[in-house]
Design an enzyme around this catalytic site. Structure first.
Site, PDB file in Angstrom:
ATOM      1  N   GLN B 126       6.874  -4.880  -1.588  1.00 30.81           N
ATOM      2  CA  GLN B 126       6.842  -3.724  -0.688  1.00 30.81           C
ATOM      3  C   GLN B 126       5.487  -3.743   0.006  1.00 30.81           C
ATOM      4  O   GLN B 126       4.455  -3.747  -0.675  1.00 30.81           O
ATOM      5  CB  GLN B 126       7.007  -2.468  -1.553  1.00 30.81           C
ATOM      6  CG  GLN B 126       6.934  -1.146  -0.839  1.00 30.81           C
ATOM      7  CD  GLN B 126       6.945   0.011  -1.845  1.00 30.81           C
ATOM      8  OE1 GLN B 126       6.609  -0.168  -3.018  1.00 30.81           O
ATOM      9  NE2 GLN B 126       7.319   1.184  -1.399  1.00 30.81           N
ATOM     10  N   SER B 129       1.425   0.187   2.004  1.00 33.13           N
ATOM     11  CA  SER B 129       0.050   0.708   1.978  1.00 33.13           C
ATOM     12  C   SER B 129      -0.881  -0.158   2.812  1.00 33.13           C
ATOM     13  O   SER B 129      -0.687  -1.368   2.936  1.00 33.13           O
ATOM     14  CB  SER B 129      -0.481   0.749   0.545  1.00 33.13           C
ATOM     15  OG  SER B 129       0.369   1.512  -0.276  1.00 33.13           O
ATOM     16  N   SER B 161       2.623  -5.066  -4.662  1.00 29.86           N
ATOM     17  CA  SER B 161       2.926  -5.602  -5.991  1.00 29.86           C
ATOM     18  C   SER B 161       3.724  -6.892  -5.883  1.00 29.86           C
ATOM     19  O   SER B 161       4.705  -6.959  -5.138  1.00 29.86           O
ATOM     20  CB  SER B 161       3.736  -4.595  -6.805  1.00 29.86           C
ATOM     21  OG  SER B 161       2.955  -3.478  -7.104  1.00 29.86           O
ATOM     22  N   GLU B 243      12.864   5.545  -5.409  1.00 25.66           N
ATOM     23  CA  GLU B 243      11.764   5.072  -6.233  1.00 25.66           C
ATOM     24  C   GLU B 243      11.364   6.145  -7.236  1.00 25.66           C
ATOM     25  O   GLU B 243      11.230   5.895  -8.428  1.00 25.66           O
ATOM     26  CB  GLU B 243      10.584   4.718  -5.320  1.00 25.66           C
ATOM     27  CG  GLU B 243       9.375   4.172  -6.045  1.00 25.66           C
ATOM     28  CD  GLU B 243       8.297   3.664  -5.084  1.00 25.66           C
ATOM     29  OE1 GLU B 243       8.272   4.122  -3.920  1.00 25.66           O
ATOM     30  OE2 GLU B 243       7.487   2.829  -5.502  1.00 25.66           O
ATOM     31  N   SER B 368       1.013   9.387  -5.242  1.00 21.34           N
ATOM     32  CA  SER B 368       0.225   9.910  -6.374  1.00 21.34           C
ATOM     33  C   SER B 368       0.820  11.237  -6.857  1.00 21.34           C
ATOM     34  O   SER B 368       1.529  11.923  -6.122  1.00 21.34           O
ATOM     35  CB  SER B 368      -1.232  10.122  -5.957  1.00 21.34           C
ATOM     36  OG  SER B 368      -1.340  11.323  -5.213  1.00 21.34           O
ATOM     37  N   ASN B 369       0.508  11.587  -8.088  1.00 23.11           N
ATOM     38  CA  ASN B 369       1.072  12.822  -8.638  1.00 23.11           C
ATOM     39  C   ASN B 369       0.552  14.066  -7.919  1.00 23.11           C
ATOM     40  O   ASN B 369       1.238  15.086  -7.874  1.00 23.11           O
ATOM     41  CB  ASN B 369       0.799  12.894 -10.147  1.00 23.11           C
ATOM     42  CG  ASN B 369       1.716  11.942 -10.912  1.00 23.11           C
ATOM     43  OD1 ASN B 369       2.408  11.110 -10.301  1.00 23.11           O
ATOM     44  ND2 ASN B 369       1.737  12.062 -12.219  1.00 23.11           N
ATOM     45  N   GLU B 370      -0.638  13.951  -7.330  1.00 22.21           N
ATOM     46  CA  GLU B 370      -1.117  15.092  -6.526  1.00 22.21           C
ATOM     47  C   GLU B 370      -0.193  15.275  -5.326  1.00 22.21           C
ATOM     48  O   GLU B 370       0.183  16.398  -4.977  1.00 22.21           O
ATOM     49  CB  GLU B 370      -2.562  14.842  -6.050  1.00 22.21           C
ATOM     50  CG  GLU B 370      -3.619  14.949  -7.139  1.00 22.21           C
ATOM     51  CD  GLU B 370      -3.643  13.749  -8.071  1.00 22.21           C
ATOM     52  OE1 GLU B 370      -3.169  12.664  -7.677  1.00 22.21           O
ATOM     53  OE2 GLU B 370      -4.121  13.885  -9.215  1.00 22.21           O
TER      54      GLU B 370
END
Ligand SMILES: Cc1cc2nc3c(=O)[nH]c(=O)nc-3n(C[C@H](O)[C@H](O)[C@H](O)COP(=O)(O)OP(=O)(O)OC[C@H]3O[C@@H](n4cnc5c(N)ncnc54)[C@H](O)[C@@H]3O)c2cc1C
Lengths: 343, 386
Positions: B126, B129, B161, B243, B368-370
């Site tokens: 992927q 980013s 990745s 995802e 991100s979890n934020e």
């Protein structure tokens, strides 16, 4: 394998939601707190007319013969409004137990009669003075009494709507019903505490969401601040991962094996943790308002606190899950396993 | 609600189990991020899987799948993890791009890409980013310019990745001059195409698990664009839903880990702090709660629902439970916790320190979890963006 609710269940839940939304508003709470009335008669009548008190009773006993899952959906909605009346314990636990032990008991004749239940894990009994019958536990046996056959001592609760009583009684003065399925009663009670916990949690989040949009500081609504958002998002995560556990526990509670008991325990732990987390987040988001008697969030905190300890402490429920983990196979193929399959 | 498996589902489980018992390698493969050999060994495993028709069971038969439903997929995953089968080296292909292709691809694109994805012949990375576009993915600057029936790609991708060894990448590009969520397209490019440079980046575990990718006038056919031009953002959000919400981390993974943790506890409990039992129990609860939630989601999707912002609650839950679970194992291991797998005194049954280090990435990748908490607050709870 199907994890969805059927149309009838959804309809019942909606009916409960509407009924409670109409009859158990902040105005109703306030009025009831002022008058100190145990019960809002109009509301209780509406609950009775809708059939909620008959839901778990077998059809032979004039009940609707529905399941714990159906009742759990109602209990969830009762939690959402911090329902003052002990609907869950009376109609969800005590009445079905009495219907098994003494189907002809006169307390079952009138669906508006409440039935109280006392157990070592729930020694303080709500509205015991008004109950048509009180089920009592001793050494695995059940007894039934009327309030005048026992000594009731009022124990005040932090929860303004829990009118609790300690019950002292002498087996000689009450009616013995013999051996009873206290395990099932206990699991139902714990399950419906869990279901109420879901409702308590969601209401606490919803109240904070509404308040955060109104309250302005630094020139804008506090709902725009990320710290505020994240408190509420974390509470919502806890709810999202408690609800399926409660639903699965409700679907399986009647099986009465190590797995179903562990699932009920899991449900009770996480639903009331979610309620506690949500209530405290909600108070924090409300600031000093949240700490005031005038704002209703504290009702949810207090109910969550009471239900967390009643019908099995967190430590007790953890121990039942430990028993499941260490005495039965675990792993990804065991999510829905039954004890007898592994015998 | 019926929480029992049908006889057909039970038979399916038995079939998967028997096949895996006969085929899963007895020795664990070297990690696919560690070396080219490890990567290729995993590719071979994917081919073996495909030989049994297990590449991606939910896809239609014509694209290399078995046309099974999501409950069967969960059963497959349960058996897969239970058998200790190798990690899916093509996970970004089969779990992320695959479902997206299924939703947005043309028949020709599906026929071209899915079967080779299912067989491991083409392994995917992927490439979204960029150095200046992480959480703020709409800040992507890499460009795609249509020239005849080809796109010319330029830019700089990072943290991709498995791009070091993979064959293909699905990248997010924009039309020059476009801004933010507009003008983006999702385009596939071969990682060995002229103009592509892939530089390995070491992860904190020392593996070359991700890479940066430079694209200089890379030419690919317009056929490689998924969906319409300018639809890239919309498509990416659908991929992100798969995802976060369902596919990338199946509950079985954590249920196996929780069971191993229970085993570790049994072994060590007389020697360590008894209070740790509560964490062992909690790890099991979390894994079960995640499984129940996913069964609920699968049932809902099968009844016609679509994945929504609640996918963000999943991502937070699995990433946090993974850290808690592996950290509990380290607490039980005590002074052995830091020992690497090749250390003589290491605990050998499970490589907990490796699992813990891996778990630490969970709150960062896949959004991100934020960011997930922002999404929950804004799209589930309805709080304002600004
Ligand atoms: C192991 C691993 C594998 C990965 N694999 C891939 C891959 O295959 N392909 C790919 O394209 N990408 C991949 N990524 C990249 C991943 O998607 C990004 O790391 C992620 O989106 C975060 O972006 P960033 O690293 O630039 O951090 P930043 O966006 O710079 O964030 C840094 C910190 O700031 C916080 N932050 C940023 N914005 C906000 C905000 N609005 N509100 C609150 N907090 C905020 C973040 O939460 C984080 O804590 C991978 C990352 C890791 C760690």
């Amino acid at each position: 394998m199907d994890f969805t609710l059927n149309d009838e269940q959804r309809m019942f839940a909606e009916t409960a939601q509407t009924l409670f939304a109409d009859t158990c508003t902040p105005d109703h709470w306030r009025k009831q707190m002022e008058t100190g009335d145990a019960r809002d008669d109009a509301r209780w009548q509406a609950i009775v007319e809708t059939g909620f008190t008959l839901l778990l009773l077998p059809e032979e006993a004039g009940g609707l013969g529905l399941t714990e899952l159906d009742f759990a959906l109602i209990a969830e909605r009762a939690g959402y409004v911090a329902l003052p009346e002990p609907l869950a314990e009376s109609a969800g636990v005590a009445a079905p137990m009495l219907a098994v032990l003494a189907p002809d008991h006169e307390a079952l004749a009138d669906p508006s009669t409440t039935i109280a239940i006392q157990h070592p894990s729930a020694p303080y009994v709500a509205d015991a003075d008004l109950a048509g019958a009180i089920l009592l536990y001793k050494d695995g046996e059940a007894y039934v009494a009327t309030p005048d056959q026992v000594a009731l001592t009022r124990e005040s609760s932090i929860d303004p709507f829990r009118r609790l009583f300690r019950i002292d009684w002498d087996p000689a003065n009450v009616t013995s019903l013999g051996k009873a399925d206290w395990d099932l009663a206990f699991d139902r009670a714990a399950l419906f505490c869990a279901a109420q916990g879901l409702g308590l949690a969601q209401r606490a989040v919803d109240m904070a969401v509404a308040y955060a949009q109104e309250r302005q500081q630094f020139g804008k609504a506090i709902s725009t601040y990320q710290a505020v958002k994240h408190h509420l998002a974390s509470a919502q995560v806890a709810i999202e991962f408690a609800r399926p556990v409660v639903m699965a526990a409700a679907a399986d509670v009647a099986r009465q094996d190590v797995q179903s008991r562990a699932r009920v325990s899991h449900a009770k732990l996480v639903a009331l943790e979610a309620a506690d987390k949500a209530a405290r987040a909600s108070i924090q988001v409300h600031g000093a308002m949240g700490y005031s008697w005038e704002v209703d969030v504290h009702l949810f905190l207090k109910r969550a606190l009471a239900l967390t300890q009643a019908w099995g402490t967190p430590a007790f429920h953890r121990s039942r899950i430990a028993t499941r983990i260490f005495t039965q196979p675990i792993g990804p193929d065991q999510t829905f396993a039954r004890e007898n399959e592994n015998a | 609600m019926d929480l029992t498996y049908t006889p057909e589902q039970q038979a399916f489980r038995a079939e998967v189990r028997a096949w895996l018992e006969a085929h899963v390698p007895s020795e664990p493969l070297e990690h696919f991020d560690a070396t080219r050999e490890g990567f290729e060994a995993h590719r071979e495993w994917e081919k073996t899987l495909k030989s049994g028709d297990w590449g991606m069971v939910t896809w239609p038969k014509e694209y290399g799948g078995r046309g099974l439903d999501l409950i069967q997929w969960l059963i497959f995953e349960e058996e897969y993890y239970r058998a200790g089968a190798p990690g899916r080296v093509n996970q970004n292909g089969i779990f992320l791009l695959g479902p997206t292709l299924m939703e947005f691809g043309t028949h020709e694109q599906k026929a071209r890409f899915l079967p080779k994805m299912a067989s491991g012949e083409e392994i995917w990375a992927q490439a979204w980013s960029e150095p200046m576009a992480g959480s703020d993915l709409a800040g992507v600057r890499s460009t795609a310019v249509l020239d005849g029936d080809e796109y010319v790609l330029n830019g700089h991708k990072i943290w991709s990745s498995r791009a070091v060894f993979a064959d293909w990448a699905f990248g997010l590009f924009r039309a020059p001059g476009s801004e933010r969520h507009h003008g983006m397209s999702l385009i596939f490019f071969p990682l060995d195409a002229p103009g592509v440079t892939v530089n390995a980046i070491k992860k904190i575990n020392g593996h070359v698990g991700f890479a940066e990718i430079f694209l200089e006038d890379v030419r690919v056919p317009a056929f490689n664009r998924l969906g319409d031009e300018g639809q890239g953002w919309h498509i990416c959000m659908a991929t992100a839903g798969f995802e976060r919400g369902l596919m990338l981390r199946s509950p079985a993974r954590y249920q196996v880990a929780a069971a191993k943790l229970a085993g570790l506890w049994q072994e060590y409990k007389d020697a360590v702090d008894p209070a740790l039992e509560a964490d062992v129990v909690r790890a099991h609860m979390n894994a079960e709660a995640y499984a129940l939630n996913i069964y609920q989601t699968a049932s809902r999707l099968m009844a016609g629902a679509k994945i929504g912002p609640e996918a963000s609650t999943n991502k937070i839950f699995w990433s946090e439970l993974d850290i808690h679970l592996t950290q509990t194992a380290l607490s039980i291991l005590g002074t052995k916790a830091e020992l690497m797998h090749d250390a003589p005194d290491a605990y050998h049954a499970t490589d907990w320190i490796d699992d813990y280090i891996f778990a630490l990435a969970g709150p960062i990748y896949a959004g991100s979890n934020e960011i997930q908490r922002n999404i929950i607050a804004e799209r589930m709870l309805g709080l304002p963006r600004k």
